[in-house]
Write an enzyme that holds these catalytic residues in place. Structure first.
Site, PDB file in Angstrom:
ATOM      1  N   SER A   1       0.465  -1.161  -0.019  1.00 60.61           N
ATOM      2  CA  SER A   1       0.043   0.018   0.123  1.00 60.61           C
ATOM      3  C   SER A   1       0.838   1.362  -0.291  1.00 60.61           C
ATOM      4  CB  SER A   1      -0.915  -0.015   1.129  1.00 60.61           C
ATOM      5  OG  SER A   1      -0.392  -0.209   2.361  1.00 60.61           O
TER       6      SER A   1
ATOM      7  N   HIS B   1       5.108 -13.158   7.168  1.00 62.68           N
ATOM      8  CA  HIS B   1       5.369 -11.629   6.922  1.00 62.68           C
ATOM      9  C   HIS B   1       6.364 -11.780   5.722  1.00 62.68           C
ATOM     10  CE1 HIS B   1       6.074  -7.305   7.135  1.00 62.68           C
ATOM     11  NE2 HIS B   1       4.850  -7.573   7.615  1.00 62.68           N
TER      12      HIS B   1
ATOM     13  N   HIS C   1      -2.385  -8.865   1.828  1.00 63.19           N
ATOM     14  CA  HIS C   1      -2.036  -7.645   2.521  1.00 63.19           C
ATOM     15  C   HIS C   1      -3.017  -7.179   3.441  1.00 63.19           C
ATOM     16  CE1 HIS C   1       0.023  -3.822   3.132  1.00 63.19           C
ATOM     17  NE2 HIS C   1      -0.486  -3.243   2.340  1.00 63.19           N
TER      18      HIS C   1
END
Ligand code: NMX
Ligand code: MLT
Length: 436
Positions: free
Chosen positions: A242, A318, A272
């Site tokens: 983002s 992650h 995400h």
């Protein structure tokens, strides 16, 4: 305006540092690029500049050098709450200094002045089909606000490059001021059929306003949760999808509304920001299947069924973190303090015990630890926000703070259009052949 004054104060010296780096050290090697990095999402290539936040894989996020706990301790608290004003965090991100209470309040007042959303945005949202995903509505509304962009207007009038950041700051303040209003409107319209315009109360801070406009304050504490949520989701350095999407779009001199809509469109993916909706859905599935919190063995089997079904376990793993995300820990502590007996919290804790072990056994994920999304839905659920397809909108309101601060600084430092070089498969094979 205080943010303008403060950034003007620190900007000349910062520009000088950037100028010197380019002038005297342009050829210094910072990193090299491997074949794996080209083929694997550019994962570790150090190629972006940001001073707003940084993430150490073994420690997690720091906002302007401060850990989450240091940030929460240092920022001035909101009136009537235990957590800081979001306005103080925005000041910290933009200026790089811890604000006084007056300085944090000055940002809150700027937001209150700018919170009115134009009628055409409401009309557009009301005209969409009822089953539209809230992230589509949120991104559309953000884009529509671009009609009022100060940057786009001044650019057409011939604005000089060294003041781009001033127009970028105006747009960023207008954008961030309106997001809680738009988000709350989408929530009330989509799930409760209410189409009255939410009213921003200038006497309350950003977090308290959001809680009031969402009308979920039946349990005390939602305003504090909103403050915590927006602060910890604000920024995660520049390479996440983002942030990077906003930076890339902004580098073309698209205004902050175009660029933030791009950011939201990246956030809306299940790998995400949408993982927060998926994560709560997964926990609720477990609860439904076992009629409550299951045994460790049952949860272990359920987690394996998810993996064997070819799906990821949302909220775990992650891109760069290699430890438990400190944003997860902060939220877990908040939950344990405020609603220790909640069933879903107990399930989230059991999941923390079981899922990393399952992921380790599978041996694929580079990090089996939970990320920010593994528990954020559990907190919202407790306070009555149970429509989980709304959760990524909440992430978006918070994320706007960090990505818009980066956008302002990218214009202030004269960052050029972003344009990495690509290779064909043959070129890559040739590069390998040359070195073997
Ligand atoms: N469940 C199952 N498999 C996983 C998971 C997980 N939670 N995490 C990683 N893997 C797999 C991954 O799909 C990949 O498989 P394959 O080789 O078949 O393509 C393999 O492990 C190696 O992936 P990594 O290098 O560890 O992770 P990567 O950097 O590619 O992706 C995520 C990072 C976050 C996309 C990944 O961990 C994931 O899909 N997690 C679940 C979704 C999620 O929680 N996303 C939110 C992240 C935080 N945020 O807000 O953005
Ligand atoms: C984020 O907050 O953007 C996520 O943790 C993803 C990331 O940093 O890659």
């Amino acid at each position: 305006m205080i943010l303008h004054e403060k950034i003007s104060g620190v900007l000349p010296a910062w520009r000088e540092r950037i100028k010197n780096l380019v002038k005297d050290h342009a050829e210094v090697v910072v990193d090299t690029v491997t074949v794996e990095e080209v083929l694997y999402g550019m994962r570790d290539i150090k190629s972006l500049l940001t001073d707003i936040s940084s993430v150490d894989p073994n420690e997690g996020i720091r906002f302007r050098g401060l850990t989450i706990n240091e940030t929460l301790k240092a920022l001035p608290k909101a009136k009537g709450g235990k957590l800081p004003m979001v306005g103080g965090l925005y000041y910290l991100l933009l200026v790089g200094e811890i604000p006084t209470k007056e300085e944090a309040l000055a940002v809150e007042q700027e937001w209150a002045k700018r919170a009115t959303v134009p009628d055409y945005v409401y009309k557009m949202l009301k005209s969409m089909p009822k089953d539209t995903h809230p992230m589509i509505l949120f991104s559309q509304a953000t884009l529509a606000l671009g009609n009022e962009s100060v940057f786009a207007k001044r650019y057409q009038e011939g604005m000089k490059k060294d003041v781009y950041w001033e127009a970028a700051l105006e747009d960023s303040l207008n954008l961030t001021a309106k997001l809680p209003v738009i988000a709350a409107f989408i929530y009330r319209m989509k799930y409760f059929g209410e189409t009255s315009k939410p009213k921003y109360n200038a006497k309350l801070d950003f977090g308290a306003n959001f809680a009031r406009m969402m009308k979920v304050s039946d349990k005390k504490g939602y305003a504090d949760l909103a403050r915590l949520y927006f602060i910890i989701h604000s920024d995660h350095e520049s390479g996440n999808a983002s942030a990077h999407a906003m930076h890339l779009a902004g580098s073309t001199l698209s205004d902050a509304f175009f660029a933030f809509s791009a950011s939201l469109n990246a956030l809306a993916g299940p790998l995400h920001g949408l993982a927060n909706q998926e994560s709560l859905a997964w926990l609720l599935d477990v609860k439904k299947r076992f009629n409550g919190v299951p045994s460790r063995e049952d949860l272990y089997k359920f987690a394996w069924d998810t993996l064997n079904g070819g799906k990821v376990i949302p909220g775990y793993g992650h891109g760069i973190l290699r430890v438990i995300d400190p944003r997860f820990i902060t939220q877990l502590e908040f939950a344990k303090k405020n609603f220790p007996d909640d069933d879903l919290l107990k399930l989230a804790e059991l999941t923390l015990d079981v899922v990393p072990a399952v992921l380790k056994e599978q041996g694929k994920a580079k990090s089996p630890a939970p990320n920010v999304d593994a528990i954020s839905g559990t907190l919202q659920h407790y306070y009555g926000v149970r429509e989980f397809d709304f959760y990524t909108v909440l992430f978006g309101v918070g994320r706007a703070l960090g990505v818009s601060a980066n956008y302002v600084w990218s214009r202030a430092l004269g960052m050029p259009i972003e344009r990495p070089k690509s290779l064909t498969t043959k070129m890559l094979e040739d590069a390998v052949a040359k070195q073997s």
